[in-house]
Design an enzyme around this catalytic site. Sequence first.
Site, PDB file in Angstrom:
ATOM      1  N   GLU A   1      -8.055  -5.735   4.641  1.00 42.01           N
ATOM      2  CA  GLU A   1      -7.898  -5.373   3.233  1.00 42.01           C
ATOM      3  C   GLU A   1      -6.675  -6.033   2.614  1.00 42.01           C
ATOM      4  O   GLU A   1      -6.683  -6.399   1.434  1.00 42.01           O
ATOM      5  CB  GLU A   1      -7.820  -3.852   3.102  1.00 42.01           C
TER       6      GLU A   1
ATOM      7  N   ARG B   1     -12.207  15.087   6.780  1.00 41.16           N
ATOM      8  CA  ARG B   1     -12.994  15.380   5.578  1.00 41.16           C
ATOM      9  C   ARG B   1     -14.425  15.722   5.960  1.00 41.16           C
ATOM     10  O   ARG B   1     -15.000  15.131   6.869  1.00 41.16           O
ATOM     11  CB  ARG B   1     -12.994  14.190   4.621  1.00 41.16           C
TER      12      ARG B   1
ATOM     13  N   HIS C   1     -13.127   2.316  -0.623  1.00 42.32           N
ATOM     14  CA  HIS C   1     -13.112   1.280   0.419  1.00 42.32           C
ATOM     15  C   HIS C   1     -13.700  -0.030  -0.103  1.00 42.32           C
ATOM     16  O   HIS C   1     -14.145  -0.881   0.677  1.00 42.32           O
ATOM     17  CB  HIS C   1     -13.893   1.712   1.669  1.00 42.32           C
TER      18      HIS C   1
ATOM     19  N   GLY D   1     -11.236   1.030  12.070  1.00 36.94           N
ATOM     20  CA  GLY D   1     -10.732   1.397  13.382  1.00 36.94           C
ATOM     21  C   GLY D   1     -11.760   1.885  14.371  1.00 36.94           C
ATOM     22  O   GLY D   1     -11.844   1.402  15.506  1.00 36.94           O
ATOM     23  N   VAL D   2     -12.591   2.849  13.975  1.00 35.72           N
ATOM     24  CA  VAL D   2     -13.622   3.376  14.871  1.00 35.72           C
ATOM     25  C   VAL D   2     -14.782   2.389  14.978  1.00 35.72           C
ATOM     26  O   VAL D   2     -15.276   2.090  16.069  1.00 35.72           O
ATOM     27  CB  VAL D   2     -14.110   4.754  14.391  1.00 35.72           C
TER      28      VAL D   2
ATOM     29  N   ARG E   1     -11.285   9.412  19.498  1.00 36.78           N
ATOM     30  CA  ARG E   1     -11.100   9.120  20.927  1.00 36.78           C
ATOM     31  C   ARG E   1     -10.974  10.403  21.739  1.00 36.78           C
ATOM     32  O   ARG E   1     -11.566  10.537  22.815  1.00 36.78           O
ATOM     33  CB  ARG E   1      -9.856   8.241  21.113  1.00 36.78           C
TER      34      ARG E   1
ATOM     35  N   ARG F   1      -2.552  -2.051  -3.633  1.00 34.45           N
ATOM     36  CA  ARG F   1      -3.755  -1.245  -3.496  1.00 34.45           C
ATOM     37  C   ARG F   1      -3.633  -0.048  -4.431  1.00 34.45           C
ATOM     38  O   ARG F   1      -2.662   0.699  -4.377  1.00 34.45           O
ATOM     39  CB  ARG F   1      -3.918  -0.753  -2.063  1.00 34.45           C
TER      40      ARG F   1
ATOM     41  N   ASN G   1       0.876  -1.171   0.000  1.00 33.53           N
ATOM     42  CA  ASN G   1       0.000   0.000   0.000  1.00 33.53           C
ATOM     43  C   ASN G   1       0.907   1.213   0.000  1.00 33.53           C
ATOM     44  O   ASN G   1       1.488   1.576   1.013  1.00 33.53           O
ATOM     45  CB  ASN G   1      -0.911  -0.006   1.230  1.00 33.53           C
TER      46      ASN G   1
END
Length: 397
Positions: free
Chosen positions: A385, A242, A181, A331-332, A285, A92, A8
């Site tokens: 991924e 974003r 994604h 992640g979240v 976080r 990727r 990547n």
Amino acid sequence: MSAVLVVNSGSSSFKYQLIELEGEKTLASGLVERIGEETGSTKHKNALTGDETSNDSTPIPDHSAGFEVMLNAFQDHGPSFDEHPLVAVGHRVVHGGSQFDKATIVTTAVEHAIEKLSALAPLHNPANLEGIRAASKAFPGVPEVAVFDTAFHQTLTPAAYTYAIDDKLAKEHQVRRYGFHGTSHKYVSAAAADFLGKPLAELKMIVLHIGNGASACAILAGRSIETSMGLTPLEGLVMGTRSGDVDPAVVFHLHREAGLDFDELEGMLNKQSGLLGLTGNGDMRDVQDAAARGDETAEAALAVYRHRIRHYVGAYAAQLGGLDAVVFTAGVGENNALLRRRTLMGLEFLGIRIDDDRNELDSREARYISAEGAPVAVLVVPTDEELEIARQAAALV
């Protein structure tokens, strides 16, 4: 045991994983960064021995030099490519436009196409191409495979991917929804079906890839029918930096009234918006911690963030004509129980009910977080991924 090296590549760094095909096991992983700076930085982990090494003092002028450093790390610290011969290097690539609907062996023509598509992904495709060209020098004779973030969404219908602007202008400049994604959405939807013990072809599913970048995808019988990112990864959900969805006229208004030029506006929407723009901090976080301490600005930003996700869940349930599963990943999505619970509160009319104990469970495994007997399964499924890229590359060669 044969293996695939997954790369990547970014503009000043690249990540890699060596994945054994039999057993789909990660053999090694690493990171090469600060390419082009006075000194580079490298990390390498041999997963078979647990040995980790790092170096922060080696100049790495370009990606080819970075691959030489990576090869030296494999030679010095293992595992050996002689014992794990490469069948492919999987890359990727962010933007495949409308011509790439699946993984593709890289040829000169494919390189030219990726380069041409840089107009649609100027921050990503040139860097992805650097990685491809560096890998071809480092591993002569090993097939290079491009796996495109956009490919999974090529099943969108014209009704879903068309923007209502001048048709001739849109076609001339390739303006349409592409979605991103896709590698994650493809992997997670198949993994969710396996976990549920049901054929993917029978499921109506919403996958929520919630990380620093975030997107939603409506998946019907294993095919993407709608997704929140559009021409670029800027559209859709609120993200770390974003904006996600905004009225296009916001750009014109800020150009006229605030005097921002278009480069400044593009930078603002991509790098200084989202949670960062709303709170001054782009890390979920930290924003949640601030909200827990009574910071009203942080709580208001989280409300916007959750509201946008709920908006897409409702819209996609309508597009799917029903719902079998909602899946959180990235992640979240995988690690934030509070976000999951508060986002889905009030959606019981759709058959969505969360079990608080299940939701709070900290695990790296796929799991239910929905209540027993709820009509809609709500899952957490960790994405992978790199493994999906390795699978597609191996299947192709």
